[in-house]
Write a protein that holds these residues in place. Sequence first.
Motif, mmCIF file in Angstrom:
data_model
loop_
_atom_site.group_PDB
_atom_site.id
_atom_site.type_symbol
_atom_site.label_atom_id
_atom_site.label_comp_id
_atom_site.label_asym_id
_atom_site.label_seq_id
_atom_site.Cartn_x
_atom_site.Cartn_y
_atom_site.Cartn_z
ATOM 1 N N SER A 159 4.937 3.281 -3.926
ATOM 2 C CA SER A 159 5.598 4.323 -5.040
ATOM 3 C C SER A 159 6.507 4.620 -5.812
ATOM 4 O O SER A 159 8.041 3.851 -5.694
ATOM 5 C CB SER A 159 5.428 5.576 -4.466
ATOM 6 N N PRO A 160 6.469 4.904 -7.531
ATOM 7 C CA PRO A 160 7.793 5.009 -7.938
ATOM 8 C C PRO A 160 9.126 5.004 -7.393
ATOM 9 O O PRO A 160 9.970 4.269 -7.951
ATOM 10 C CB PRO A 160 7.150 5.880 -8.907
ATOM 11 N N ALA A 161 9.310 6.071 -6.700
ATOM 12 C CA ALA A 161 10.788 6.117 -6.028
ATOM 13 C C ALA A 161 10.670 5.432 -5.679
ATOM 14 O O ALA A 161 12.155 4.723 -4.788
ATOM 15 C CB ALA A 161 10.168 8.079 -5.331
ATOM 16 N N LEU A 162 10.017 5.029 -4.417
ATOM 17 C CA LEU A 162 10.693 4.097 -3.791
ATOM 18 C C LEU A 162 10.764 2.348 -3.941
ATOM 19 O O LEU A 162 11.281 1.767 -3.855
ATOM 20 C CB LEU A 162 9.134 4.038 -2.339
ATOM 21 N N THR A 163 10.133 2.487 -5.078
ATOM 22 C CA THR A 163 10.540 1.308 -6.252
ATOM 23 C C THR A 163 11.576 1.118 -6.379
ATOM 24 O O THR A 163 12.466 0.337 -6.575
ATOM 25 C CB THR A 163 8.822 0.937 -7.390
ATOM 26 N N ALA A 164 12.024 2.100 -7.165
ATOM 27 C CA ALA A 164 13.265 2.596 -7.662
ATOM 28 C C ALA A 164 14.729 2.024 -7.122
ATOM 29 O O ALA A 164 15.399 1.533 -7.155
ATOM 30 C CB ALA A 164 13.717 4.154 -8.476
ATOM 31 N N VAL A 165 14.100 3.008 -5.531
ATOM 32 C CA VAL A 165 15.325 2.770 -4.763
ATOM 33 C C VAL A 165 15.113 1.169 -4.359
ATOM 34 O O VAL A 165 16.244 0.846 -4.023
ATOM 35 C CB VAL A 165 14.864 3.473 -2.604
ATOM 36 N N ALA A 166 14.254 0.602 -4.009
ATOM 37 C CA ALA A 166 13.855 -1.201 -3.592
ATOM 38 C C ALA A 166 15.310 -1.812 -4.566
ATOM 39 O O ALA A 166 15.772 -2.690 -4.065
ATOM 40 C CB ALA A 166 12.737 -1.529 -3.239
ATOM 41 N N GLU A 167 14.282 -1.544 -5.932
ATOM 42 C CA GLU A 167 15.338 -2.411 -6.623
ATOM 43 C C GLU A 167 16.584 -2.266 -6.929
ATOM 44 O O GLU A 167 17.426 -3.375 -7.408
ATOM 45 C CB GLU A 167 14.553 -1.688 -8.221
ATOM 46 N N VAL A 168 17.310 -0.999 -6.771
ATOM 47 C CA VAL A 168 18.987 -0.701 -5.975
ATOM 48 C C VAL A 168 19.472 -1.629 -4.984
ATOM 49 O O VAL A 168 20.137 -2.837 -5.072
ATOM 50 C CB VAL A 168 18.965 0.942 -6.071
ATOM 51 N N LEU A 169 18.599 -1.568 -4.158
ATOM 52 C CA LEU A 169 18.789 -1.724 -2.461
ATOM 53 C C LEU A 169 18.866 -3.158 -2.576
ATOM 54 O O LEU A 169 19.726 -3.927 -2.335
ATOM 55 C CB LEU A 169 18.160 -1.900 -1.545
ATOM 56 N N GLY A 170 18.010 -4.061 -3.974
ATOM 57 C CA GLY A 170 17.868 -5.500 -3.659
ATOM 58 C C GLY A 170 19.012 -6.187 -4.943
ATOM 59 O O GLY A 170 18.965 -7.300 -4.453
ATOM 60 N N LEU A 171 19.981 -5.338 -5.048
ATOM 61 C CA LEU A 171 20.729 -5.943 -5.911
ATOM 62 C C LEU A 171 21.723 -6.768 -5.325
ATOM 63 O O LEU A 171 22.619 -7.604 -6.173
ATOM 64 C CB LEU A 171 20.945 -5.300 -6.860
ATOM 65 N N LEU A 172 21.825 -6.922 -4.248
ATOM 66 C CA LEU A 172 22.600 -7.296 -3.680
ATOM 67 C C LEU A 172 22.517 -9.096 -2.838
ATOM 68 O O LEU A 172 24.028 -9.190 -3.371
ATOM 69 C CB LEU A 172 23.094 -6.774 -1.700
ATOM 70 N N ALA A 173 21.195 -9.111 -3.318
ATOM 71 C CA ALA A 173 20.875 -10.806 -3.391
ATOM 72 C C ALA A 173 20.786 -10.889 -4.480
ATOM 73 O O ALA A 173 20.725 -12.286 -4.771
ATOM 74 C CB ALA A 173 19.631 -10.301 -2.378
ATOM 75 N N SER A 174 20.888 -10.217 -5.946
ATOM 76 C CA SER A 174 21.211 -11.107 -7.182
ATOM 77 C C SER A 174 22.472 -11.698 -7.214
ATOM 78 O O SER A 174 23.215 -12.115 -6.845
ATOM 79 C CB SER A 174 21.279 -10.071 -7.857
ATOM 80 N N ASP A 175 22.043 -12.519 -8.597
ATOM 81 C CA ASP A 175 22.690 -13.380 -8.594
ATOM 82 C C ASP A 175 24.060 -13.541 -8.592
ATOM 83 O O ASP A 175 25.259 -13.669 -8.383
ATOM 84 C CB ASP A 175 22.139 -14.221 -10.176
ATOM 85 N N PRO A 176 24.117 -11.952 -9.801
ATOM 86 C CA PRO A 176 25.185 -12.007 -10.679
ATOM 87 C C PRO A 176 26.782 -10.971 -8.926
ATOM 88 O O PRO A 176 27.333 -11.260 -9.001
ATOM 89 C CB PRO A 176 25.759 -10.683 -11.331
ATOM 90 N N VAL A 177 25.680 -10.435 -8.308
ATOM 91 C CA VAL A 177 26.956 -9.688 -7.229
ATOM 92 C C VAL A 177 27.219 -11.196 -5.693
ATOM 93 O O VAL A 177 27.974 -10.725 -5.560
ATOM 94 C CB VAL A 177 25.290 -8.475 -6.131
ATOM 95 N N LEU A 178 26.074 -12.047 -5.722
ATOM 96 C CA LEU A 178 26.503 -13.739 -4.958
ATOM 97 C C LEU A 178 27.636 -14.026 -5.246
ATOM 98 O O LEU A 178 28.879 -14.049 -4.519
ATOM 99 C CB LEU A 178 25.272 -13.814 -4.500
ATOM 100 N N GLU A 215 0.912 -1.563 0.302
ATOM 101 C CA GLU A 215 0.197 -0.146 -0.073
ATOM 102 C C GLU A 215 1.000 1.232 -0.195
ATOM 103 O O GLU A 215 0.119 1.858 -0.309
ATOM 104 C CB GLU A 215 -0.963 0.147 1.030
ATOM 105 N N ILE A 216 2.302 1.076 0.133
ATOM 106 C CA ILE A 216 2.721 2.252 0.635
ATOM 107 C C ILE A 216 4.023 2.409 -0.709
ATOM 108 O O ILE A 216 4.630 3.467 -0.662
ATOM 109 C CB ILE A 216 3.994 2.542 1.954
#
Length: 571
Positions: free
Chosen positions: A91-110, A88-89
């Motif tokens: 927003s496009p800006a929060l989604t962009a931030v969350a996608e960047v923060l989630g890169l740490l758990a992506s296959d290439p970074v791991l 419910e919270i």
Amino acid sequence: MASLPQALPEPRAAGPAERPAPPPVARVRRRRRPSGEPPPLPRQLRASGRWWLGLSALVLLACVAVVATGTIRYVDVADTRVLQAIAEIRSPALTAVAEVLGLLASDPVLHAIWLVDLVLLAVFRRWRHLMVWLGVGLLVINVGAAMATTLQRPRPFEVEVLGEWSGFAMPSLPVTVLAALLVSTLYSLVPPGRKRTVGKWVVCGLLVLTAASRLYLAQDHPTGVLAGVVLGVATPLAAFRLLTPNSVHPVRYTRARPAHLDVSGDRGAAIVRALRDQLGLVVTDVSPFGLAGSGGSTPLKITVKADDTVRADESCVFGKLYAATHVRSDRWYKLGRTLLYGRLEDEKPFQSVRRLVQYEDYILRLFSDGGLRVPQPLGIVEITPEREYLLVTEFIAGAREAGEAEIDDAVIDQGLGIVRRMWEIGMAHRDIKPANLLVRDGTLYLIDSAFAEVRPSPWRQAVDLANMMLVLALRTDAERVYRRARLHFSDEEIAEAFAATRGLTMPSQLRRMLRQQGRDLQDQFLALLPFRLPPVRIQRWTWRRAGLTVVALAAAAIAAYVSAGVLAAPL
């Protein structure tokens, strides 16, 4: 064949000598450790480690319980309500931030973290940490994948999933692997103390941000993230604290040898307490001593309380601290020598640190009974059962290494007499180098008998003679030492010694000092010989060596294959 020349009277070190009096140190009543009381330096998991292991056990039990009782649907409903509230919270800006923060758990970074850790641990030659790190990574990945396959929990439903995902969702495998990699990196690459404390908070922050990102994007369930964090933290935490404790395998970025253990802090206090309880010695100071010449133990100068009539420099004893890591190093060293050189280096490694200390104490007593000038053994002290022991001997105060002391004809005769006496009693030292020959007031002492052998091969004894002559010639010259050697040995024996000796049979310290001086003493001795014998060949191939070589290559190939599989596997 040349006859043995008329020998001079036996030097002091060659004949049986009266056992010296014990060092004049004060003693107190010894204390026996009661059954059940922890040793002076116990190996501890500590409260936080037990707490994380308890949490991981709780997670496993909870998973078994929900599968057995069929209550997983209630957990799904609770997780869905949480994810719906988070959605419910959005927003496009929060989604962009969350996608960047989630890169740490992506296959290439791991995979990048995995590869960087592997390279750094290999570069710094932190092999013990590397083995534990590999084991933890493989264990976490396989256990997490097995749990996810068993539970077969789907990804969140009734909520739009914004990020990429694959596989089942309990536990969250990317979060589990990320937590394990971050904690493993912390314990294998960051020194203990303030830096590691700061690192723990950094790891905690990274995990919180990654978990928040994946929950915001609805890639994982809250309980899946929680289970992944618990499993990913508990496994490496317990493994590194139990298998690579700071007191035994410290993470440090200095030129100190791994064999030299830190004797400050808890270990220093344990040594003081153990010496008082087990030998009755009142210790006032414990400090490293002669580290440059020791590569297989931690040599210590231990200051103890002495009688009022004794000079201050005599109130010392010498200690050699051995740990299980030294036994493992000795095992790998001997395996490597077997692979490289074959049968004559085919030695049986020690199976425990207790056996290693007992053997050196026994050899010291044999040398002493045989009339050799060696430090008087004073006893063995247990620091941690089957893990750390301290061999205590007399401290040769005021002595200098043979590579620094003044060497006259009397000292040369004593050194050659030591070898002759070892031949007579059927022993070989096997590590004759400047650091293991001490000179005090014109008397030569032989120390460090850890590598000595009883009833060795003639090749071993011949190598002892050549190394002794090379050490004595460091501070004199080859002609002088050779002239004195002919008073103790025949030309055939001296020729055999240099026929059996080459670079690989010389201790590393001796080879280094020969290079520093720029003198090829071995060639000078060979030029002095009236004749030369054919080089004594080292047996290079045996069935055992061939089998060990095949096993070593196969193990390396398997490790490379597994590492490549981990790097290529999706998480």
